[in-house]
Design a protein around this motif. Structure first.
Motif, PDB file in Angstrom:
ATOM      1  N   ALA A 133       3.435  -6.758   2.717  1.00 48.64           N
ATOM      2  CA  ALA A 133       2.268  -6.186   2.038  1.00 48.64           C
ATOM      3  C   ALA A 133       1.592  -5.129   2.899  1.00 48.64           C
ATOM      4  O   ALA A 133       1.171  -4.074   2.398  1.00 48.64           O
ATOM      5  N   LEU A 134       1.504  -5.389   4.206  1.00 44.73           N
ATOM      6  CA  LEU A 134       0.871  -4.419   5.096  1.00 44.73           C
ATOM      7  C   LEU A 134       1.721  -3.157   5.215  1.00 44.73           C
ATOM      8  O   LEU A 134       1.187  -2.036   5.254  1.00 44.73           O
ATOM      9  N   LEU A 135       3.049  -3.323   5.251  1.00 44.70           N
ATOM     10  CA  LEU A 135       3.929  -2.151   5.296  1.00 44.70           C
ATOM     11  C   LEU A 135       3.757  -1.283   4.046  1.00 44.70           C
ATOM     12  O   LEU A 135       3.763  -0.046   4.132  1.00 44.70           O
ATOM     13  N   ARG A 136       3.607  -1.909   2.903  1.00 47.74           N
ATOM     14  CA  ARG A 136       3.384  -1.140   1.670  1.00 47.74           C
ATOM     15  C   ARG A 136       2.075  -0.356   1.745  1.00 47.74           C
ATOM     16  O   ARG A 136       2.005   0.800   1.285  1.00 47.74           O
ATOM     17  N   GLU A 137       1.053  -0.973   2.308  1.00 49.26           N
ATOM     18  CA  GLU A 137      -0.229  -0.283   2.444  1.00 49.26           C
ATOM     19  C   GLU A 137      -0.103   0.912   3.389  1.00 49.26           C
ATOM     20  O   GLU A 137      -0.677   1.980   3.133  1.00 49.26           O
ATOM     21  N   LEU A 138       0.629   0.735   4.474  1.00 49.50           N
ATOM     22  CA  LEU A 138       0.811   1.836   5.423  1.00 49.50           C
ATOM     23  C   LEU A 138       1.637   2.956   4.804  1.00 49.50           C
ATOM     24  O   LEU A 138       1.319   4.139   4.957  1.00 49.50           O
ATOM     25  N   ALA A 139       2.718   2.592   4.115  1.00 54.56           N
ATOM     26  CA  ALA A 139       3.601   3.597   3.524  1.00 54.56           C
ATOM     27  C   ALA A 139       2.882   4.424   2.465  1.00 54.56           C
ATOM     28  O   ALA A 139       3.168   5.610   2.287  1.00 54.56           O
ATOM     29  N   SER A 140       1.942   3.809   1.784  1.00 59.51           N
ATOM     30  CA  SER A 140       1.210   4.516   0.725  1.00 59.51           C
ATOM     31  C   SER A 140       0.079   5.375   1.277  1.00 59.51           C
ATOM     32  O   SER A 140      -0.493   6.196   0.553  1.00 59.51           O
ATOM     33  N   GLY A 141      -0.248   5.181   2.542  1.00 60.55           N
ATOM     34  CA  GLY A 141      -1.360   5.910   3.129  1.00 60.55           C
ATOM     35  C   GLY A 141      -2.718   5.334   2.802  1.00 60.55           C
ATOM     36  O   GLY A 141      -3.750   5.919   3.151  1.00 60.55           O
ATOM     37  N   ARG A 142      -2.747   4.164   2.158  1.00 56.84           N
ATOM     38  CA  ARG A 142      -4.034   3.572   1.783  1.00 56.84           C
ATOM     39  C   ARG A 142      -4.746   2.942   2.969  1.00 56.84           C
ATOM     40  O   ARG A 142      -5.963   2.804   2.959  1.00 56.84           O
TER      41      ARG A 142
END
Length: 388
Positions: A133-142
């Protein structure tokens, strides 16, 4: 008001080189397209007067620029697999981004968040819900995630004492010289019981006075701060060690971009500056100095590209290639910045000219993720050369 740069299409990965094949130092078409998009954005939104103005406010980070760079162009997720919301690219593409950020001394947390923190999370188990979940947040720039480790921590060096877990993930301790912590949403904290994700709001972040004003440092204090456990101690330390290796290898590309800007800016200046009715650049002594600097930069490009390619392909000699790149590129960036300041004469010493930003970034980068001396010692160890 400046016109906003149109977000580029998401970056597609360069096909990885199979292990054992010839080292590829050339830029692919995809990498050149990525460079063009990033350079265009930085030219529009991160010019020297703008960077100087942000520094004077004491808040160098530009959230709008970061959102466009990270999410609009998609650079934050270059190292993240597509199944986790990233671009599924490689270190080669990330190296191109860092080259351009070095050319602009851009005050964005790309090295710390999109490289170091991302590599640490990938070194854990991304299939776990929390890390994924944290990787998805980082990848999205959020979100911006920063490792709570000193920026000077080098690959191959002992990790600092871990923060203490007083029970149930309540973390207590202090970490100094944490880069970009003032802009972070989440901190990755190494504790004695493993790796934890800690909301930055739960920590006390005290700004330090850095040499490089475009990459702020801070002391992070934790007092029974609650964290989410991401990995056990052994996995956490291995993940951090791998991230430090990747970070050092890609930092060489930032140093390359910085040196290229200094060389180009200096050549342009001495061509137009006249003394005794002649361009200053026509004097033989300056020609020799700039010719030597051009050779140094060309060699630095080869070293930085080799490190990026070795990391991208998972080459067995990646640690050696990274150590060679850092041992060389670190000094070239400092020399290029020093020559830029010196050959600009009096104007090079002023606050209004950006040369001092490049000199400070080069000096700070020469200490980040291991000094040149540390990396030369690693090269000697890899080559089994006895100490004098």
């Amino acid at each position: 008001m400046k016109e906003q740069t149109k977000p580029a299409e998401p970056v597609r990965p360069t096909a990885p080189t199979a292990p054992g094949t010839t080292l590829d130092l050339l830029y692919s078409e995809t990498e050149e397209e990525l460079r063009s998009a990033v350079r265009s954005l930085l030219a529009d939104r991160c010019d020297a007067p703008g960077v100087l103005a942000r520094i004077e406010t004491g808040r160098p980070h530009d959230p709008d620029l970061w959102r466009t760079l990270a999410a609009g162009i998609g650079t934050a997720g270059l190292l993240v697999p597509e199944k986790l919301g990233g671009q599924g690219a490689s270190h080669r593409e990330a190296a191109v981004v860092l080259e351009e950020l070095g050319r602009a001394v851009a005050p964005v947390p790309y090295l710390t968040s999109a490289v170091l923190a991302t590599e640490i999370l990938l070194g854990c188990d991304p299939a776990e819900a929390e890390a994924g979940a944290l990787l998805r947040e980082l990848a999205s720039g959020r979100q911006i995630c920063v490792p709570a480790v000193p920026l000077t921590l080098a690959p191959g060096a002992p990790l600092p004492p871990a923060v203490r877990d007083s029970g149930a993930g309540a973390l207590t301790g202090t970490v100094t010289s944490v880069a970009d912590a003032v802009a972070a949403d989440v901190l990755l904290v190494l504790a004695d019981t493993g790796l934890y994700a800690v909301p930055a709001a739960s920590a006390t972040v005290t700004a330090q006075v850095p040499l490089d004003l475009t990459r702020p440092l801070a002391t992070v204090g934790l007092d029974a701060a609650a964290g989410t456990r991401l990995a056990d101690p052994a996995t956490a330390r291995a993940a951090i060690a791998g991230a430090l290796l990747s970070g050092a290898g890609l930092l060489a590309s930032e140093q390359l971009g910085l040196a290229e800007w200094c060389l180009a800016e200096t050549v342009g200046y001495v061509r137009g500056r006249h003394q005794f009715n002649r361009p200053v650049g026509s004097f033989q002594a300056l020609k020799h100095r700039l010719a030597q600097l051009w050779l140094d930069v060309a060699s630095a490009r080869a070293a930085a590209r080799a490190a990026a390619d070795a990391l991208a392909t998972g080459a067995a000699d990646a640690p050696l290639t990274v150590a060679v790149a850092q041992a060389y590129c670190s000094g070239v960036a400092v020399r290029a910045a020093e020559e830029c300041v010196q050959l600009h004469g009096g104007i090079g010493m002023t606050w209004e000219h950006p040369a001092h930003l490049y000199l400070k970034r080069a000096k700070a980068d020469s200490l980040a993720l291991g000094t040149a001396g540390h990396h030369r010692a690693l090269v000697a160890d890899f080559a089994e050369l006895p100490a004098p």
